[in-house]
Scaffold this active site. Sequence first.
Site, PDB file in Angstrom:
ATOM      1  CD  GLU A 152       5.033   3.539 -34.941  1.00 20.90           C
ATOM      2  OE1 GLU A 152       4.268   5.114 -33.882  1.00 20.90           O
ATOM      3  OE2 GLU A 152       4.236   2.616 -34.516  1.00 20.90           O
ATOM      4  CE  LYS A 193       2.488   5.307 -26.034  1.00 22.35           C
ATOM      5  NZ  LYS A 193       2.458   3.981 -26.679  1.00 22.35           N
ATOM      6  CE  LYS A 233       3.201  -0.113 -33.602  1.00 23.36           C
ATOM      7  NZ  LYS A 233       2.233   1.163 -34.380  1.00 23.36           N
ATOM      8  CD1 TRP A 277       9.725  14.207 -29.860  1.00 21.43           C
ATOM      9  CD2 TRP A 277       8.958  15.824 -30.065  1.00 21.43           C
ATOM     10  NE1 TRP A 277      10.107  13.571 -31.014  1.00 21.43           N
ATOM     11  CE2 TRP A 277       9.370  14.981 -31.462  1.00 21.43           C
ATOM     12  CE3 TRP A 277       8.316  16.540 -30.711  1.00 21.43           C
ATOM     13  CZ2 TRP A 277       8.348  15.030 -32.748  1.00 21.43           C
ATOM     14  CZ3 TRP A 277       7.645  17.462 -32.062  1.00 21.43           C
ATOM     15  CH2 TRP A 277       8.044  16.416 -33.162  1.00 21.43           C
ATOM     16  CD  GLU A 280      -0.711  -0.078 -36.124  1.00 24.58           C
ATOM     17  OE1 GLU A 280       0.023  -0.294 -35.775  1.00 24.58           O
ATOM     18  OE2 GLU A 280      -0.671   1.498 -37.023  1.00 24.58           O
ATOM     19  CG  HIS A 293      -3.713   0.806 -60.219  1.00 18.77           C
ATOM     20  ND1 HIS A 293      -3.999   1.486 -61.556  1.00 18.77           N
ATOM     21  CD2 HIS A 293      -4.276   0.349 -59.592  1.00 18.77           C
ATOM     22  CE1 HIS A 293      -5.429   0.700 -61.346  1.00 18.77           C
ATOM     23  NE2 HIS A 293      -4.872  -0.278 -60.957  1.00 18.77           N
ATOM     24  CG  ASN A 339       4.283  19.473 -22.972  1.00 21.12           C
ATOM     25  OD1 ASN A 339       4.384  19.971 -24.835  1.00 21.12           O
ATOM     26  ND2 ASN A 339       2.864  18.519 -22.988  1.00 21.12           N
ATOM     27  N   GLY A 340       4.350  22.047 -25.199  1.00 24.40           N
ATOM     28  CA  GLY A 340       3.142  22.928 -26.199  1.00 24.40           C
ATOM     29  C   GLY A 340       4.131  23.906 -27.600  1.00 24.40           C
ATOM     30  CB  CYS A 345       7.775  18.185 -23.830  1.00 23.94           C
ATOM     31  SG  CYS A 345       8.321  19.150 -25.293  1.00 23.94           S
ATOM     32  NE  ARG A 363       3.673  13.800 -21.861  1.00 25.03           N
ATOM     33  CZ  ARG A 363       2.392  13.098 -21.966  1.00 25.03           C
ATOM     34  NH1 ARG A 363       1.841  12.871 -21.564  1.00 25.03           N
ATOM     35  NH2 ARG A 363       1.517  14.251 -22.171  1.00 25.03           N
TER      36      ARG A 363
END
Length: 606
Positions: free
Chosen positions: A489, A601, A486, A75, A482, A505, A99-100, A2, A27
């Site tokens: 995402e 973000k 990516k 968000w 990683e 396995h 925000n929170g 946010c 954000r």
Amino acid sequence: MCGIVGYIGERDAQGILTSGLRRLEYRGYDSAGIVTIDSSGQTTLLREKGKVSELDKLVLSHENHDKVGIGHTRWATHGEPSEINAHPHQAGDIYLVHNGIIENYKELKAELKDHNFVSETDSEVLAAMIDSLYDKDTSLVDAVTQALKLVIGTYGIAVISSREPEIVVVARSGSPLIIGVNDNETLIASDACALIGHTDKAIYLNDNEVAICKKDGVDLRDMSAQPISSKVETIEIDMQAIQKQGYDHFLLKEISEQPQTLRATLSGRINERAKDVRLDGLNLSTKELKSIEHITIIGCGTAYYAGLLSSYYLEQLVDGLTIDVAAASELRYRSFHLPKNTIALVVSQSGETADTLACLREIKRRDVKTIGIINTVGSTIAREVDGGIYVHAGPEISVASTKAFTSQVAAITMLGIQIAQAKGVGIKETSKYIDELAKLPDEIDNVIKNYKEKIAEIAKKYAKYEHSLYFGRDTLFPVALEGALKLKEISYTQAEGYAAGELKHGPIALVDDNFFEVALLLDNWLFDKGLSALSEVNARGGHVFVITNSTKDIDAEEILRIDTKLDILAPIVINVVQQLFAYYVAVARGNDVDQPRNLAKSVTVE
């Protein structure tokens, strides 16, 4: 998560607020809204579902010349993305952006019998609680403070009232807020990038601090209404750093500028001629560095994977050093033990990651030294650690982190070299790392310039798939993790990363025509082991894309051979290839590369 903005001054507030929200949109972009207020207390509340561009249209048809206002880009945590759930929230004369997460909002809501709730959010409950305490004998700041004392959770808030149109009250606990100061105006933001172009002077609010913002100054106090002296700091971000500069997307810009940002990470810290590393800001003596026996690395997402890759280099550099790498979201709730002579590396691009911050505070409570590996100057983690290394990667506007990963790995590797030096490890052992670090920016530059078009071509081929497996051995295992992150995402392709030896396995059962595989191979002592894993996938009809620095014979559907002078740090170069691959797959699929769905973000909530 946010984005919050606020303004009080002599200029028209609407344009400043919406401009700030556009810069903070990474954000959160589920909904956006602003409220402005004139000198008589008349308010204009505008909210819209979707991105800030939708709000812009609404503002155009409701333009005014109000000089005070607050805004928010959301968000969603409580309640679906909608206009009703968008901020600012109104309760009586109160308007609030938040925000929170208010963890006890249901209990508080049950007490507020007189308020007609219209949204599903926890934030409206806080607005209503402030309003319930805001009687004719109570000031806005006192009502805000009293309400916050009842709250369990995290918050960064900005509040205005039609009864006190000459002030904006802000407060924080666990969610960042910055107050920009300038002649005859004060600005508020949850990230410094929203202040650029208006002022370079800012006050970073600490937890449990409240500020009364007026156009001619800021009155800072604690939750007991006791005055606090404010420290004005300089924002070290320029306007170009937050602009696309001709690139189609911020993500491509940030991938492409890694040679320059990595040079900034290394600058003044490695001496290739003297084969030496010197990191200022660690606040650790040579004796303390020499005494280190255990390192705990914590982070979330890409920062976690950067720590995981770095742990391999630390182990190689220093014999007898034990290392564990933990996802901060898990570690904070574990009954973990920290051995004697431990230091903790706290890795975060934003410096505000909620889970990482919680771990930092628990580790500090145990009197363990903490070192921040941070990108954002002035962030909460940067201010709370015992020492640190700023990676100087510059702002990341795209939600998917790229250049921060590269600089974080480089920074932790330099720390490993300095620990090794303190423990008496010879130049012969450390010089190869120093030499490769010095070459790394040019090697990344070479990959971007010489392989970008080929990577884009290969990406188009695999963009049709909905599922993928990434695998690699040793230092390529965290790189596989990683790379998979990516891809998922930004392309929304299911992507899972595995250690190559783990395929048999379980994961190899997934190999069929609905999957493609990305195999990472280094031409080193484990090359044949990696080749065996590749053969096992090929034998089951895999559609394998190999990324390698080897010229040896390899059987795969697609092979990208990277010509690099690096050996130890070649995985970082391979990761840049993965970044470009994920980018071009996402573009081919028509996705919003910079603002992928459901993400934001700077994760400042649990």
